[in-house]
Enzyme design. Structure first.
Site, PDB file in Angstrom:
ATOM      1  N   TYR A   1      33.535 -43.111  75.001  1.00  0.00           N
ATOM      2  CA  TYR A   1      33.403 -41.830  75.111  1.00  0.00           C
ATOM      3  C   TYR A   1      33.235 -41.134  73.630  1.00  0.00           C
ATOM      4  CZ  TYR A   1      33.368 -41.262  80.128  1.00  0.00           C
ATOM      5  OH  TYR A   1      32.801 -41.214  81.439  1.00  0.00           O
TER       6      TYR A   1
ATOM      7  N   ARG B   1      27.546 -30.761  88.506  1.00  0.00           N
ATOM      8  CA  ARG B   1      27.390 -31.595  87.479  1.00  0.00           C
ATOM      9  C   ARG B   1      26.227 -31.723  86.793  1.00  0.00           C
ATOM     10  NH1 ARG B   1      28.882 -38.324  87.668  1.00  0.00           N
ATOM     11  NH2 ARG B   1      28.276 -38.770  85.558  1.00  0.00           N
TER      12      ARG B   1
ATOM     13  N   HIS C   1      39.306 -40.052  77.425  1.00  0.00           N
ATOM     14  CA  HIS C   1      38.014 -40.268  76.851  1.00  0.00           C
ATOM     15  C   HIS C   1      37.641 -39.952  75.297  1.00  0.00           C
ATOM     16  CE1 HIS C   1      36.037 -39.439  81.209  1.00  0.00           C
ATOM     17  NE2 HIS C   1      36.991 -40.621  81.075  1.00  0.00           N
TER      18      HIS C   1
ATOM     19  N   ASN D   1      38.299 -35.532  87.368  1.00  0.00           N
ATOM     20  CA  ASN D   1      38.043 -34.921  86.016  1.00  0.00           C
ATOM     21  C   ASN D   1      37.757 -33.520  86.060  1.00  0.00           C
ATOM     22  OD1 ASN D   1      37.891 -37.148  84.229  1.00  0.00           O
ATOM     23  ND2 ASN D   1      36.258 -38.353  85.326  1.00  0.00           N
TER      24      ASN D   1
ATOM     25  N   ASP E   1      39.952 -44.508  84.329  1.00  0.00           N
ATOM     26  CA  ASP E   1      39.556 -45.912  84.455  1.00  0.00           C
ATOM     27  C   ASP E   1      38.630 -46.437  83.323  1.00  0.00           C
ATOM     28  OD1 ASP E   1      36.901 -45.009  84.692  1.00  0.00           O
ATOM     29  OD2 ASP E   1      36.875 -45.664  86.818  1.00  0.00           O
TER      30      ASP E   1
HETATM   31  P1  NAD Z   1      31.914 -37.018  94.795  1.00  0.00           P
HETATM   32  O1  NAD Z   1      31.323 -35.631  94.692  1.00  0.00           O
HETATM   33  O2  NAD Z   1      31.169 -37.913  95.600  1.00  0.00           O
HETATM   34  O3  NAD Z   1      33.472 -36.752  95.523  1.00  0.00           O
HETATM   35  C1  NAD Z   1      34.239 -35.496  95.491  1.00  0.00           C
HETATM   36  C2  NAD Z   1      34.665 -34.961  96.437  1.00  0.00           C
HETATM   37  O4  NAD Z   1      35.698 -33.815  96.441  1.00  0.00           O
HETATM   38  C3  NAD Z   1      33.718 -34.368  97.515  1.00  0.00           C
HETATM   39  O5  NAD Z   1      33.838 -34.914  98.836  1.00  0.00           O
HETATM   40  C4  NAD Z   1      34.120 -32.806  97.583  1.00  0.00           C
HETATM   41  O6  NAD Z   1      33.715 -32.050  98.832  1.00  0.00           O
HETATM   42  C5  NAD Z   1      35.602 -32.915  97.459  1.00  0.00           C
HETATM   43  N1  NAD Z   1      36.075 -31.772  96.939  1.00  0.00           N
HETATM   44  C6  NAD Z   1      35.533 -30.843  96.024  1.00  0.00           C
HETATM   45  N2  NAD Z   1      36.501 -29.697  95.970  1.00  0.00           N
HETATM   46  C7  NAD Z   1      37.514 -29.973  96.525  1.00  0.00           C
HETATM   47  C8  NAD Z   1      38.681 -29.186  96.743  1.00  0.00           C
HETATM   48  N3  NAD Z   1      38.907 -28.018  96.383  1.00  0.00           N
HETATM   49  N4  NAD Z   1      39.604 -29.817  97.753  1.00  0.00           N
HETATM   50  C9  NAD Z   1      39.427 -30.954  98.408  1.00  0.00           C
HETATM   51  N5  NAD Z   1      38.343 -31.641  98.324  1.00  0.00           N
HETATM   52  C10 NAD Z   1      37.208 -31.172  97.354  1.00  0.00           C
HETATM   53  O7  NAD Z   1      32.460 -37.264  93.353  1.00  0.00           O
HETATM   54  P2  NAD Z   1      32.729 -39.050  92.887  1.00  0.00           P
HETATM   55  O8  NAD Z   1      31.554 -39.116  92.113  1.00  0.00           O
HETATM   56  O9  NAD Z   1      33.157 -39.808  93.806  1.00  0.00           O
HETATM   57  O10 NAD Z   1      34.063 -38.528  91.752  1.00  0.00           O
HETATM   58  C11 NAD Z   1      35.310 -38.013  92.301  1.00  0.00           C
HETATM   59  C12 NAD Z   1      36.049 -37.597  91.275  1.00  0.00           C
HETATM   60  O11 NAD Z   1      36.651 -38.645  90.672  1.00  0.00           O
HETATM   61  C13 NAD Z   1      35.356 -36.938  90.193  1.00  0.00           C
HETATM   62  O12 NAD Z   1      36.250 -35.762  89.577  1.00  0.00           O
HETATM   63  C14 NAD Z   1      35.059 -37.904  89.024  1.00  0.00           C
HETATM   64  O13 NAD Z   1      34.896 -37.348  87.854  1.00  0.00           O
HETATM   65  C15 NAD Z   1      36.375 -38.510  89.289  1.00  0.00           C
HETATM   66  N6  NAD Z   1      36.616 -39.991  88.554  1.00  0.00           N
HETATM   67  C16 NAD Z   1      37.518 -40.057  87.672  1.00  0.00           C
HETATM   68  C17 NAD Z   1      37.562 -41.104  87.111  1.00  0.00           C
HETATM   69  C18 NAD Z   1      38.675 -41.475  85.990  1.00  0.00           C
HETATM   70  O14 NAD Z   1      38.508 -42.148  84.929  1.00  0.00           O
HETATM   71  N7  NAD Z   1      39.603 -40.424  85.822  1.00  0.00           N
HETATM   72  C19 NAD Z   1      36.768 -42.358  87.322  1.00  0.00           C
HETATM   73  C20 NAD Z   1      35.802 -42.175  88.489  1.00  0.00           C
HETATM   74  C21 NAD Z   1      35.842 -40.957  89.027  1.00  0.00           C
HETATM   75  C1  G6P Z   2      34.147 -43.573  83.739  1.00  0.00           C
HETATM   76  C2  G6P Z   2      35.275 -42.356  83.422  1.00  0.00           C
HETATM   77  C3  G6P Z   2      35.471 -41.446  84.333  1.00  0.00           C
HETATM   78  C4  G6P Z   2      33.867 -40.759  84.840  1.00  0.00           C
HETATM   79  C5  G6P Z   2      33.054 -42.206  85.039  1.00  0.00           C
HETATM   80  C6  G6P Z   2      31.745 -41.419  85.401  1.00  0.00           C
HETATM   81  O1  G6P Z   2      34.553 -44.418  84.677  1.00  0.00           O
HETATM   82  O2  G6P Z   2      36.592 -42.987  83.087  1.00  0.00           O
HETATM   83  O3  G6P Z   2      36.209 -40.485  84.148  1.00  0.00           O
HETATM   84  O4  G6P Z   2      33.957 -40.021  85.912  1.00  0.00           O
HETATM   85  O5  G6P Z   2      33.027 -43.016  84.143  1.00  0.00           O
HETATM   86  O6  G6P Z   2      31.079 -42.640  86.009  1.00  0.00           O
HETATM   87  P1  G6P Z   2      29.650 -42.041  86.888  1.00  0.00           P
HETATM   88  O7  G6P Z   2      28.978 -43.321  87.322  1.00  0.00           O
HETATM   89  O8  G6P Z   2      29.937 -40.895  87.913  1.00  0.00           O
HETATM   90  O9  G6P Z   2      28.667 -41.416  85.671  1.00  0.00           O
HETATM   91 MN    MN Z   3      37.871 -41.290  82.824  1.00  0.00          MN
END
Ligand code: NAD
Ligand code: G6P
Ligand code: MN
Length: 447
Positions: free
Chosen positions: A270, A94, A206, A148, A171
């Site tokens: 966004y 990232r 977004h 994401n 979210d």
């Molecule tokens: P993080 O790095 O703490 O956790 C991600 C985990 O995924 C890690 O433990 C990693 O080892 C694991 N991983 C990676 N590749 C993998 C695979 N092929 N199979 C199984 N596990 C795997 O990240 P985070 O900040 O906690 O965020 C997690 C995800 O949630 C991100 O994609 C983030 O963008 C997403 N997110 C999305 C929203 C949304 O609005 N859609 C909101 C919040 C977070």
């Molecule tokens: C929002 C978005 C997520 C994104 C997150 C990033 O909640 O909806 O898609 O992953 O922000 O937050 P962070 O705290 O990791 O920058």
């Molecule tokens: Mn999002």
């Protein structure tokens, strides 16, 4: 007594996992659970959180069976829902997604612009891999995916695994609606929750706009919100905790200028990356981006709490935080499991819901959700400004997916060039060549 569900959380080592587990525990009355299994491909990272969750669950809900594994068969057998939040390449990648574009004066962001496209190229394969494990071991299970970049992941699964039981969610609207409630409280003293509001919204993930926000009695809440947003964006006295860091406060404030471009609607935050990229770049530190803020903040906090729980042998005194998306995920799971027909904002194929827009686009629109999945509500025609922006952006997302499928350098170069965040083909090529080098362990080899 409601039937119990078995849950797999994919990305067990995510900073959001403990909050999701806690949220599931707190919602046992409406969404009872027989078993939670964490799955990750990084055993070391997952172990740290899983051991703490095991202690917490033993204290709060000993009746729930709890396991964690890196073995797909163990993880995906006998489950009803996969809640997926994987981050392919972890925060280290990232950081590069954010810092490489910034070197060339271009927005460096997790899901927007070239960084988001790079992340998309990493995420497509592993999300599909999980869908295939589900197909093999629990073909009736639903994947609630918030890995994401959700827009690109959604387009990729539409193309490559049509008909599979995956629903992509975000979210950000949930977070902003929570904020809208605190704005209404600040402005009028009235206490509302997100579920007291009836909204209309359309866009891409977004990349969207609210066209209606009213209470259950039909009173229009838009005028109060518009007045506040025109003065200070979404910034207010009590923002929900997930978006309280300084960079998020800046994003919430900047919504004021995004709103000014179309005072008929209320925007997703966004959009600032596409409509004010020059401002974003000027206000970015190329040596310390959001990835650094998260590694120094949320990651340290969550893993520190987990360590303390394991050392103390109890979760007392170290309560995990439950994020804004938590109740939304339970609402969605309940809607699918118990056929509630709740109205929810989801990322689904357009198929005519937005009439004057590509029917094959993955759009974010309100849907009624029952046990057969989401039924999108009709949006009708959208204005030229939004249609123009969305057409460009959806083509960027489609080109990234085509580049991944065809291993096409040309299409990836076109995708980056087409993004509103990128000034020219020349800059796009420079960024692409550096991203290819940085992502060689993750991307297909582009020819
Ligand atoms: P993080 O790095 O703490 O956790 C991600 C985990 O995924 C890690 O433990 C990693 O080892 C694991 N991983 C990676 N590749 C993998 C695979 N092929 N199979 C199984 N596990 C795997 O990240 P985070 O900040 O906690 O965020 C997690 C995800 O949630 C991100 O994609 C983030 O963008 C997403 N997110 C999305 C929203 C949304 O609005 N859609 C909101 C919040 C977070
Ligand atoms: C929002 C978005 C997520 C994104 C997150 C990033 O909640 O909806 O898609 O992953 O922000 O937050 P962070 O705290 O990791 O920058
Ligand atoms: Mn999002």
């Amino acid at each position: 007594m409601r039937e119990k569900s078995a849950i797999c959380i994919a990305g067990g080592g995510s900073t959001f996992t403990p909050g999701i587990v806690l949220m599931l525990v707190e919602n046992q009355d409406r969404f009872p659970i027989s078993k939670i299994t964490l799955y990750d491909n990084n055993a070391e990272r997952q172990d740290k959180l899983a051991e703490a969750c095991a202690i917490m669950l033993k204290e709060k809900a000993p009746e729930i069976e709890f396991n964690w594994t890196t073995d797909p068969e163990t993880a995906f057998t006998g489950i009803d829902f996969v809640m997926a939040h994987i981050r392919v390449g972890l925060y280290a990648m990232r950081e590069l997604d954010e810092k490489i574009p910034l070197k060339y004066g271009v927005v460096g962001q997790e899901t927007c612009g070239p960084g988001g496209m790079a992340y998309g190229m990493r995420s497509i394969g592993p999300v599909i891999e999980i869908l295939d494990y589900m197909e093999k071991y629990s073909p009736n299970a639903w994947m609630l995916n918030y890995s994401n970049p959700a827009a690109i992941v959604a387009e990729a699964t539409r193309r490559l695994r049509p008909g599979h039981r995956i629903i992509n969610i975000c979210d950000m609207p949930v977070g902003l609606e929570t904020n809208m409630c605190s704005i209404i409280k600040d402005e009028t003293g009235r206490e509302l929750t997100r579920n007291d509001m009836e909204i209309r919204y359309y866009g891409l993930n977004h990349f969207g706009w609210w066209t209606q926000i009213q209470d259950k009695e039909g009173n229009d809440l838009m005028p109060i919100l518009k007045k506040h947003i025109s003065e200070m964006g979404y910034a207010n006295n009590s923002p929900e905790f997930q978006h309280r860091d300084p960079s998020w406060v800046e994003t919430y404030t900047k919504a004021k200028d995004v709103y000014a471009l179309d005072p008929e609607t209320v925007p997703n935050t966004y959009l600032k990356y596409y409509l004010y990229p020059d401002f974003v770049v000027e206000h970015s530190d190329p040596n310390y981006t959001r990835a650094n803020e998260v590694m120094d903040g949320r990651e340290k906090t969550v893993f520190g709490q987990a360590k303390a729980i394991v050392e103390n042998g109890t979760s007392k005194g170290n309560e995990f935080a439950v994020g804004v998306h938590a109740s939304f995920i339970v609402d969605l799971a309940c809607a699918l499991k118990f056929n509630t027909h709740e109205r929810m904002l989801l990322i689904v194929p357009n198929e005519g819901a937005i009439e004057n827009f590509d029917p094959t686009a993955m759009v974010e629109i309100p849907c009624l959700v029952g046990s057969n999945g989401p039924e999108p509500l009709k949006i009708g025609d959208i204005p030229t400004f939004q249609r123009g922006l969305m057409t460009e952006q959806v083509c960027v997302e489609k080109l990234v997916v085509e580049a991944w499928i065809e291993h096409s350098y040309q299409k990836m170069w076109q995708a980056i060039t087409l993004s509103k965040t990128v000034p020219s083909g020349k800059v796009a090529k420079q960024i692409l060549d550096e991203l290819i080098e940085a992502n060689k362990d993750f991307w297909p080899e582009l020819k």
